[in-house]
Scaffold this motif. Structure first.
Motif, PDB file in Angstrom:
ATOM      1  N   UNK A   1      17.208  40.801  16.071  1.00 32.53           N
ATOM      2  CA  UNK A   1      18.200  41.765  16.519  1.00 32.53           C
ATOM      3  C   UNK A   1      18.955  41.242  17.733  1.00 32.53           C
ATOM      4  N   UNK A   2      20.153  41.828  17.949  1.00 43.64           N
ATOM      5  CA  UNK A   2      20.925  41.485  19.146  1.00 43.64           C
ATOM      6  C   UNK A   2      20.180  41.971  20.387  1.00 43.64           C
ATOM      7  N   UNK A   3      20.326  41.232  21.469  1.00 44.46           N
ATOM      8  CA  UNK A   3      19.669  41.591  22.724  1.00 44.46           C
ATOM      9  C   UNK A   3      20.040  43.022  23.134  1.00 44.46           C
ATOM     10  N   UNK A   4      21.314  43.385  22.895  1.00 47.48           N
ATOM     11  CA  UNK A   4      21.801  44.714  23.313  1.00 47.48           C
ATOM     12  C   UNK A   4      21.084  45.851  22.592  1.00 47.48           C
ATOM     13  N   UNK A   5      20.530  45.563  21.408  1.00 51.06           N
ATOM     14  CA  UNK A   5      19.838  46.620  20.658  1.00 51.06           C
ATOM     15  C   UNK A   5      18.516  46.978  21.309  1.00 51.06           C
ATOM     16  N   UNK A   6      18.021  46.097  22.155  1.00 55.13           N
ATOM     17  CA  UNK A   6      16.728  46.344  22.788  1.00 55.13           C
ATOM     18  C   UNK A   6      16.757  47.495  23.764  1.00 55.13           C
ATOM     19  N   UNK A   7      17.930  47.713  24.380  1.00 56.60           N
ATOM     20  CA  UNK A   7      18.004  48.759  25.397  1.00 56.60           C
ATOM     21  C   UNK A   7      17.697  50.153  24.840  1.00 56.60           C
ATOM     22  N   UNK A   8      18.428  50.606  23.789  1.00 60.43           N
ATOM     23  CA  UNK A   8      18.094  51.923  23.242  1.00 60.43           C
ATOM     24  C   UNK A   8      16.674  51.971  22.681  1.00 60.43           C
ATOM     25  N   UNK A   9      16.187  50.840  22.186  1.00 65.23           N
ATOM     26  CA  UNK A   9      14.829  50.821  21.645  1.00 65.23           C
ATOM     27  C   UNK A   9      13.804  51.141  22.734  1.00 65.23           C
ATOM     28  N   UNK A  10      13.895  50.405  23.859  1.00 64.94           N
ATOM     29  CA  UNK A  10      12.913  50.610  24.921  1.00 64.94           C
ATOM     30  C   UNK A  10      13.026  52.027  25.491  1.00 64.94           C
ATOM     31  N   UNK A  11      14.268  52.513  25.662  1.00 64.01           N
ATOM     32  CA  UNK A  11      14.451  53.875  26.171  1.00 64.01           C
ATOM     33  C   UNK A  11      13.818  54.897  25.211  1.00 64.01           C
ATOM     34  N   UNK A  12      14.048  54.718  23.910  1.00 64.55           N
ATOM     35  CA  UNK A  12      13.476  55.638  22.916  1.00 64.55           C
ATOM     36  C   UNK A  12      11.957  55.598  22.910  1.00 64.55           C
ATOM     37  N   UNK A  13      11.401  54.396  23.026  1.00 68.90           N
ATOM     38  CA  UNK A  13       9.943  54.261  23.048  1.00 68.90           C
ATOM     39  C   UNK A  13       9.379  55.014  24.239  1.00 68.90           C
ATOM     40  N   UNK A  14      10.007  54.831  25.409  1.00 67.74           N
ATOM     41  CA  UNK A  14       9.448  55.435  26.614  1.00 67.74           C
ATOM     42  C   UNK A  14       9.740  56.928  26.696  1.00 67.74           C
ATOM     43  N   UNK A  15      10.986  57.318  26.456  1.00 69.55           N
ATOM     44  CA  UNK A  15      11.363  58.705  26.731  1.00 69.55           C
ATOM     45  C   UNK A  15      11.268  59.601  25.505  1.00 69.55           C
ATOM     46  N   UNK A  16      11.819  59.183  24.379  1.00 70.51           N
ATOM     47  CA  UNK A  16      11.717  60.040  23.206  1.00 70.51           C
ATOM     48  C   UNK A  16      12.829  59.793  22.225  1.00 70.51           C
TER      49      UNK A  16
END
Lengths: 154, 145
Positions: A56-71
């Motif tokens: 995946x593109x590096x930029x896709x990691x941001x929403x992933x990590x936020x979703x994992x942590x917050x919801x």
């Protein structure tokens, strides 16, 4: 009869709710501190390159990590926003959503399950590991050219 | 992402407290009535009937038949409803951990599947993946825990 049931249900649920309050309120305060101090963004920036193993593109990691942590609801908002700004590929969107349906809101969920007696560390590790493994396998199956049509504007 | 300058202030603490109270309130609103219903069922033959019907299936995960109530509520309503059932069913730590991992992978199907669909995934695939992960995790935890 009814009073016994009422008493048992109220006492039982109040003591669980008390345990939940003791854990959830400090955790939610810590979460706001992490959000406002920008630490969540730093964590997301730090871990987002890891999504390269899913192709995946590096930029896709941001929403992933936020979703994992917050919801997932909050995560979906960030996904839509990032998808618009960074022009994320369809494949990335599918993969990160698959990851997130399997594993999201780990802070709140772990806190609540620990409060009612589950082994929180085991839950946390299993969820992250299994979701990563599944997404990795999915990343080998889902090809760049995806036939599935987007059912909504992103 | 728009990286607006964020600052820590007393509002941060206030918002944290409010969101903590919100979570607790949302939880209590569901946990208390569910707990009441499940406790009520405990005093009727209904819980025993449910237990017996689901005992063979649930025993694969090392769970008593009555744990099916938590799985059903968690999947069709949400995690908070499952919590309400778990706390009233007097389960062991091991049983709670097994239920928790199964529910972690698969819960709130109506709401969360709708979200995944909005992003473009197939609802059936999402539900199939989540249920499979829950079943595999339940079997594995029962085996190794």
């Amino acid at each position: 009869m009814l009073t016994i049931i009422l008493k048992e249900a109220l006492l039982g649920s109040f003591s669980s709710i008390k345990n939940i309050i003791m854990i959830v309120i400090p955790i939610m305060i810590a979460m706001e501190i992490l959000k406002d101090s920008g630490i969540f963004e730093k964590i997301a920036d730090l871990f987002s390159p890891l999504v390269k193993i899913f192709g995946m593109k590096k930029e896709s990691g941001f929403p992933l990590v936020i979703g994992i942590l917050i919801g997932i609801s909050y995560g979906a908002g960030v996904i839509f926003e990032t998808a618009k700004q960074e022009n994320l590929p369809e494949r990335d969107l599918y993969l990160l959503t698959y990851f997130l349906v399997a594993c999201h809101a780990i802070i709140e969920d772990t806190a609540i399950f620990t409060a009612i007696g589950a082994n929180g560390a085991l839950l946390l590790i299993t969820r992250l590991f299994v979701a990563s493994l599944f997404t990795f396998l999915a990343s080998r199956i889902i090809k760049d050219k995806n036939k599935i049509k987007m059912s909504a504007e992103v | 992402m728009n990286k607006t300058a964020k600052t820590l202030s007393i509002n941060t603490l206030k918002r944290g407290l409010i969101s903590g109270i919100n979570v607790t309130w949302e939880l209590a609103k569901i946990v208390v009535p569910i707990s009441f219903i499940v406790t009520f069922l405990k005093h009727t033959p209904i819980l025993n009937i449910i237990s017996e019907v689901f005992a063979p299936l649930m025993s694969m995960f090392g769970l008593p038949g009555k744990a099916a109530i938590a799985l059903v509520l968690g999947n069709f309503v949400n995690l908070y409803a499952a919590i309400g059932a778990i706390v009233s069913l007097s389960l062991s730590v091991r049983e709670i951990t097994i239920l928790a991992i199964m529910l972690s992978f698969c819960h709130s199907l109506p709401v969360e599947t709708a979200l995944a669909k909005k992003i473009g995934l197939s609802a059936i695939k999402v539900i199939a993946v989540r249920c499979s992960l829950a079943i595999i995790a339940g079997l594995a935890f029962n085996l190794f825990l």
